[in-house]
Design a protein around this motif. Structure first.
Motif, mmCIF file in Angstrom:
data_model
loop_
_atom_site.group_PDB
_atom_site.id
_atom_site.type_symbol
_atom_site.label_atom_id
_atom_site.label_comp_id
_atom_site.label_asym_id
_atom_site.label_seq_id
_atom_site.Cartn_x
_atom_site.Cartn_y
_atom_site.Cartn_z
ATOM 1 N N SER A 64 0.857 -1.185 0.000
ATOM 2 C CA SER A 64 0.000 0.000 0.000
ATOM 3 C C SER A 64 0.890 1.230 0.000
ATOM 4 O O SER A 64 1.790 1.355 0.836
ATOM 5 C CB SER A 64 -0.911 0.000 1.228
ATOM 6 O OG SER A 64 -1.671 1.196 1.281
ATOM 7 N N LEU A 65 0.629 2.119 -0.940
ATOM 8 C CA LEU A 65 1.442 3.332 -1.096
ATOM 9 C C LEU A 65 0.744 4.501 -0.403
ATOM 10 O O LEU A 65 -0.459 4.704 -0.569
ATOM 11 C CB LEU A 65 1.601 3.608 -2.591
ATOM 12 C CG LEU A 65 2.337 4.859 -3.075
ATOM 13 C CD1 LEU A 65 2.913 4.589 -4.463
ATOM 14 C CD2 LEU A 65 1.439 6.078 -3.140
ATOM 15 N N ILE A 66 1.507 5.250 0.390
ATOM 16 C CA ILE A 66 0.991 6.515 0.930
ATOM 17 C C ILE A 66 1.968 7.618 0.517
ATOM 18 O O ILE A 66 3.182 7.413 0.513
ATOM 19 C CB ILE A 66 0.793 6.473 2.468
ATOM 20 C CG1 ILE A 66 2.009 5.893 3.185
ATOM 21 C CG2 ILE A 66 -0.453 5.693 2.843
ATOM 22 C CD1 ILE A 66 1.900 5.926 4.707
ATOM 23 N N ASP A 67 1.420 8.755 0.152
ATOM 24 C CA ASP A 67 2.253 9.873 -0.309
ATOM 25 C C ASP A 67 1.446 11.167 -0.196
ATOM 26 O O ASP A 67 0.510 11.245 0.603
ATOM 27 C CB ASP A 67 2.754 9.612 -1.739
ATOM 28 C CG ASP A 67 1.618 9.478 -2.759
ATOM 29 O OD1 ASP A 67 0.435 9.621 -2.375
ATOM 30 O OD2 ASP A 67 1.908 9.240 -3.933
ATOM 31 N N ASP A 68 1.764 12.162 -1.035
ATOM 32 C CA ASP A 68 1.026 13.426 -0.938
ATOM 33 C C ASP A 68 -0.393 13.302 -1.487
ATOM 34 O O ASP A 68 -1.252 14.128 -1.199
ATOM 35 C CB ASP A 68 1.784 14.552 -1.654
ATOM 36 C CG ASP A 68 2.094 14.234 -3.108
ATOM 37 O OD1 ASP A 68 1.978 13.053 -3.495
ATOM 38 O OD2 ASP A 68 2.450 15.160 -3.853
ATOM 39 N N TYR B 151 -4.278 1.510 2.655
ATOM 40 C CA TYR B 151 -5.181 0.353 2.682
ATOM 41 C C TYR B 151 -5.404 0.005 4.159
ATOM 42 O O TYR B 151 -4.478 0.120 4.969
ATOM 43 C CB TYR B 151 -4.465 -0.794 1.971
ATOM 44 C CG TYR B 151 -5.234 -2.067 1.745
ATOM 45 C CD1 TYR B 151 -6.385 -2.091 0.975
ATOM 46 C CD2 TYR B 151 -4.745 -3.270 2.255
ATOM 47 C CE1 TYR B 151 -7.050 -3.285 0.736
ATOM 48 C CE2 TYR B 151 -5.403 -4.463 2.007
ATOM 49 C CZ TYR B 151 -6.560 -4.465 1.247
ATOM 50 O OH TYR B 151 -7.207 -5.637 1.000
ATOM 51 N N GLY B 152 -6.593 -0.390 4.511
ATOM 52 C CA GLY B 152 -6.821 -0.630 5.929
ATOM 53 C C GLY B 152 -7.967 -1.578 6.206
ATOM 54 O O GLY B 152 -8.750 -1.943 5.320
ATOM 55 N N PHE B 153 -8.032 -1.952 7.467
ATOM 56 C CA PHE B 153 -9.063 -2.862 7.951
ATOM 57 C C PHE B 153 -10.260 -2.044 8.420
ATOM 58 O O PHE B 153 -10.097 -1.015 9.068
ATOM 59 C CB PHE B 153 -8.485 -3.675 9.114
ATOM 60 C CG PHE B 153 -9.465 -4.614 9.754
ATOM 61 C CD1 PHE B 153 -9.779 -5.815 9.134
ATOM 62 C CD2 PHE B 153 -10.060 -4.308 10.966
ATOM 63 C CE1 PHE B 153 -10.685 -6.694 9.719
ATOM 64 C CE2 PHE B 153 -10.964 -5.178 11.550
ATOM 65 C CZ PHE B 153 -11.277 -6.370 10.925
ATOM 66 N N HIS B 154 -11.461 -2.477 8.074
ATOM 67 C CA HIS B 154 -12.659 -1.822 8.614
ATOM 68 C C HIS B 154 -13.782 -2.848 8.708
ATOM 69 O O HIS B 154 -14.020 -3.608 7.775
ATOM 70 C CB HIS B 154 -13.074 -0.611 7.772
ATOM 71 C CG HIS B 154 -13.776 -0.957 6.497
ATOM 72 N ND1 HIS B 154 -14.860 -0.281 6.023
ATOM 73 C CD2 HIS B 154 -13.542 -1.932 5.607
ATOM 74 C CE1 HIS B 154 -15.264 -0.831 4.897
ATOM 75 N NE2 HIS B 154 -14.480 -1.824 4.612
ATOM 76 N N GLU B 155 -14.415 -2.927 9.843
ATOM 77 C CA GLU B 155 -15.492 -3.899 10.012
ATOM 78 C C GLU B 155 -16.392 -3.473 11.170
ATOM 79 O O GLU B 155 -15.942 -2.841 12.127
ATOM 80 C CB GLU B 155 -14.890 -5.294 10.292
ATOM 81 C CG GLU B 155 -15.892 -6.436 10.272
ATOM 82 C CD GLU B 155 -16.733 -6.486 8.989
ATOM 83 O OE1 GLU B 155 -17.816 -5.873 8.988
ATOM 84 O OE2 GLU B 155 -16.300 -7.110 8.001
#
Ligand SMILES: [Ca+2]
Length: 189
Positions: free
Chosen positions: A75-79, A85-89
């Motif tokens: 998962s790329l994070i930048d400007d 990318y993440g967990f959600h439930e």
């Protein structure tokens, strides 16, 4: 009388204690068999298939310029992407019991040392914030361009309900380029 001075150089190689030498043959050491523990792993290799409980697939890319921590995808994070990318439930979809603690483990590769990046646990009631905690990776990432392991512990201290949504992801307010791989979310009940 001749005296000889013998100089011995003893080469000592110190290895960091990784703690990864777990006794896999001991069933009591396997968190997957503990009814009060739920372990959810994601190596991001199948994120494009839209895995239930995970979101923000648009940040998942083939690693460029260096090997991914696992496989090819990270998962790329930048400007552009401040959230990974993440967990959600919904909490009630995970277990009949309510969680007491969440641990997020994983690996991060940052383009700079000490970036302003945190791992966040967010519990909300239909969008209304109930508990929001951030674990700063700034002191953890002491070197650029290297995969570094992190472990973020979050105690749930506010009263929660099964209908609430839990999310875990990386937050990148510093907007510098970094990659994340191999998330492991452990929920303690
Ligand atoms: Ca991967």
């Amino acid at each position: 009388m001749k005296r000889f001075l013998a100089l011995f150089i003893v080469g000592v190689t110190l290895y960091g204690c990784s703690g990864s030498d777990q006794k896999a043959d001991n069933p009591n050491a396997d968190p997957a068999k503990d009814p009060n523990k739920l372990v959810i792993s994601n190596d991001l290799e199948n994120a494009a298939a839209i895995i239930p409980s995970w979101s923000n697939e648009k940040t998942v890319v083939k690693m460029d310029g260096a090997p991914a921590h696992s496989g090819q995808f990270v998962s790329l994070i930048d400007d552009q992407f401040q959230y990974s990318y993440g967990f959600h439930e919904t909490i009630g979809n995970l277990n009949k019991k309510l969680p007491k603690k969440v641990t997020v483990k994983g690996w991060i590769y940052s383009s700079i040392a000490a970036p302003d990046i945190s791992i966040v646990m967010d519990i909300n009631d239909n969008g209304k914030q109930v508990e929001w905690k951030a674990y700063s990776l700034t002191p953890v990432i002491n070197e650029a361009n290297k995969w570094i392991e992190y472990k973020a512990n979050f105690d749930i201290t506010k009263p929660i309900q099964a209908s609430y949504l839990i999310k875990c992801f990386a937050w990148n307010p510093g907007k510098k380029l970094a990659y994340l791989d191999d998330f492991e979310i452990t929920i303690d009940y």
